[in-house]
Motif scaffolding. Structure first.
Motif, mmCIF file in Angstrom:
data_model
loop_
_atom_site.group_PDB
_atom_site.id
_atom_site.type_symbol
_atom_site.label_atom_id
_atom_site.label_comp_id
_atom_site.label_asym_id
_atom_site.label_seq_id
_atom_site.Cartn_x
_atom_site.Cartn_y
_atom_site.Cartn_z
ATOM 1 N N LYS A 40 1.014 -1.424 -0.363
ATOM 2 C CA LYS A 40 0.150 -0.057 0.139
ATOM 3 C C LYS A 40 0.785 1.647 0.457
ATOM 4 N N ARG A 41 2.071 1.166 -0.374
ATOM 5 C CA ARG A 41 3.249 2.349 -0.064
ATOM 6 C C ARG A 41 2.851 2.971 1.007
ATOM 7 N N GLN A 42 3.145 2.188 2.704
ATOM 8 C CA GLN A 42 2.989 2.900 3.283
ATOM 9 C C GLN A 42 3.669 2.391 4.842
ATOM 10 N N ILE A 43 3.838 3.299 6.124
ATOM 11 C CA ILE A 43 5.431 2.998 7.155
ATOM 12 C C ILE A 43 4.252 3.240 8.270
ATOM 13 N N ASN A 44 3.937 2.508 9.153
ATOM 14 C CA ASN A 44 3.718 2.325 10.049
ATOM 15 C C ASN A 44 4.593 2.791 11.287
ATOM 16 N N LYS A 45 4.567 4.033 11.614
ATOM 17 C CA LYS A 45 5.740 4.096 12.341
ATOM 18 C C LYS A 45 4.960 4.478 13.947
ATOM 19 N N ILE A 46 6.100 4.045 14.838
ATOM 20 C CA ILE A 46 5.764 3.849 16.741
ATOM 21 C C ILE A 46 7.073 4.695 17.274
ATOM 22 N N ASP A 47 6.892 5.973 17.664
ATOM 23 C CA ASP A 47 7.610 6.592 18.221
ATOM 24 C C ASP A 47 7.324 6.684 20.143
ATOM 25 N N ASN A 48 8.078 7.862 20.321
ATOM 26 C CA ASN A 48 8.293 7.815 21.862
ATOM 27 C C ASN A 48 7.946 7.000 22.728
ATOM 28 N N ILE A 49 8.478 5.677 22.742
ATOM 29 C CA ILE A 49 7.692 4.783 23.287
ATOM 30 C C ILE A 49 8.230 4.989 24.649
ATOM 31 N N ALA A 50 6.887 4.805 25.394
ATOM 32 C CA ALA A 50 6.832 4.959 26.801
ATOM 33 C C ALA A 50 6.769 3.590 27.856
ATOM 34 N N VAL A 51 7.569 2.717 28.787
ATOM 35 C CA VAL A 51 6.463 1.680 28.974
ATOM 36 C C VAL A 51 6.663 2.267 30.369
ATOM 37 N N ARG A 52 4.821 2.234 31.044
ATOM 38 C CA ARG A 52 4.928 2.407 32.065
ATOM 39 C C ARG A 52 4.534 1.421 33.100
ATOM 40 N N ALA A 53 4.449 -0.210 33.072
ATOM 41 C CA ALA A 53 4.153 -1.099 33.987
ATOM 42 C C ALA A 53 4.687 -2.656 32.321
ATOM 43 N N THR A 54 5.213 -3.447 33.891
ATOM 44 C CA THR A 54 5.110 -4.747 32.978
ATOM 45 C C THR A 54 5.057 -5.204 33.872
ATOM 46 N N GLU A 55 4.909 -6.889 33.918
ATOM 47 C CA GLU A 55 3.973 -6.828 34.979
ATOM 48 C C GLU A 55 4.166 -8.675 34.379
ATOM 49 N N LEU A 56 4.698 -10.252 34.737
ATOM 50 C CA LEU A 56 4.862 -11.193 34.222
ATOM 51 C C LEU A 56 3.558 -11.719 34.690
ATOM 52 N N ARG A 57 2.639 -12.067 33.650
ATOM 53 C CA ARG A 57 1.188 -12.524 34.036
ATOM 54 C C ARG A 57 1.272 -14.159 34.321
ATOM 55 N N GLU A 58 1.964 -14.642 33.460
ATOM 56 C CA GLU A 58 1.172 -15.943 33.377
ATOM 57 C C GLU A 58 3.120 -16.671 33.260
ATOM 58 N N ALA A 59 3.437 -17.762 34.233
ATOM 59 C CA ALA A 59 4.306 -18.688 33.212
ATOM 60 C C ALA A 59 3.944 -20.354 33.463
ATOM 61 N N TRP A 60 4.284 -21.338 32.572
ATOM 62 C CA TRP A 60 3.846 -22.876 32.759
ATOM 63 C C TRP A 60 4.346 -23.095 31.456
ATOM 64 N N GLN A 61 4.688 -24.801 31.945
ATOM 65 C CA GLN A 61 5.007 -25.636 31.060
ATOM 66 C C GLN A 61 4.199 -26.890 30.773
ATOM 67 N N GLU A 62 4.324 -26.703 29.133
ATOM 68 C CA GLU A 62 3.763 -28.476 28.460
ATOM 69 C C GLU A 62 4.702 -28.619 26.816
ATOM 70 N N GLN A 63 3.739 -29.620 27.368
ATOM 71 C CA GLN A 63 4.773 -30.714 25.840
ATOM 72 C C GLN A 63 6.223 -30.064 25.870
ATOM 73 N N GLY A 64 7.473 -29.990 26.746
ATOM 74 C CA GLY A 64 8.289 -30.048 26.235
ATOM 75 C C GLY A 64 9.421 -28.539 26.129
ATOM 76 N N SER A 65 8.011 -27.616 26.668
ATOM 77 C CA SER A 65 8.166 -26.264 26.590
ATOM 78 C C SER A 65 8.258 -25.443 27.531
ATOM 79 N N GLU A 66 8.704 -24.570 27.879
ATOM 80 C CA GLU A 66 8.146 -23.062 28.886
ATOM 81 C C GLU A 66 7.522 -21.979 28.157
ATOM 82 N N TYR A 67 6.488 -21.390 29.029
ATOM 83 C CA TYR A 67 5.917 -20.299 28.015
ATOM 84 C C TYR A 67 6.219 -18.906 29.555
#
Length: 129
Positions: A40-67
């Motif tokens: 479409k000849r378009q560019i999506n721009k994301i600027d001035n990122i300010a992370v306000r919060a992060t949190e581990l919501r969930e962690a689990w294991q299944e079928q030989g993998s960790e998530y």
């Protein structure tokens, strides 16, 4: 750091610099989104990122993998421009928007090696708004 690296790669419409961070299914999806913007000849721009919060919501294991699912709350300038003229198509170049996303990472569990080896690196497998 990975969050910021992925956003920068998105702005450049080239995921090669973050291929080590993204699982194959998500990479195909994101590359499809980038290809659509390019067609479409378009560019999506994301600027001035300010992370306000992060949190581990969930962690689990299944079928030989960790998530692990991480929650991000952030403010960004998010807009889309025409690739040729630079004219604004959507969004706002000056006004930040708030967003919340859950990023799910996965890594293989390999009991024969240490979990921090190159073969067991965390990869982003899903992004949910």
């Amino acid at each position: 750091d990975d969050f910021m690296r992925l956003q920068a790669a998105w702005n450049h419409r080239d995921l090669s610099a973050v291929s080590d961070l993204i699982g194959p299914e998500l990479r195909v999806e994101l590359e499809g989104d980038i290809a659509l913007l390019k067609s479409k000849r378009q560019i999506n721009k994301i600027d001035n990122i300010a992370v306000r919060a992060t949190e581990l919501r969930e962690a689990w294991q299944e079928q030989g993998s960790e998530y692990a699912t991480l929650y991000f709350r952030a403010n960004v300038i998010d807009y889309t421009i025409d690739e040729i003229s630079g004219s604004l198509i959507a969004g706002d170049r000056d006004r930040p928007v708030k967003f919340e996303e859950n990023w799910t990472f996965v890594r293989r569990i390999d009991s024969s090696r240490m979990n921090n080896s190159a073969n067991n690196k965390w990869k982003l497998s899903a992004i949910e708004n």
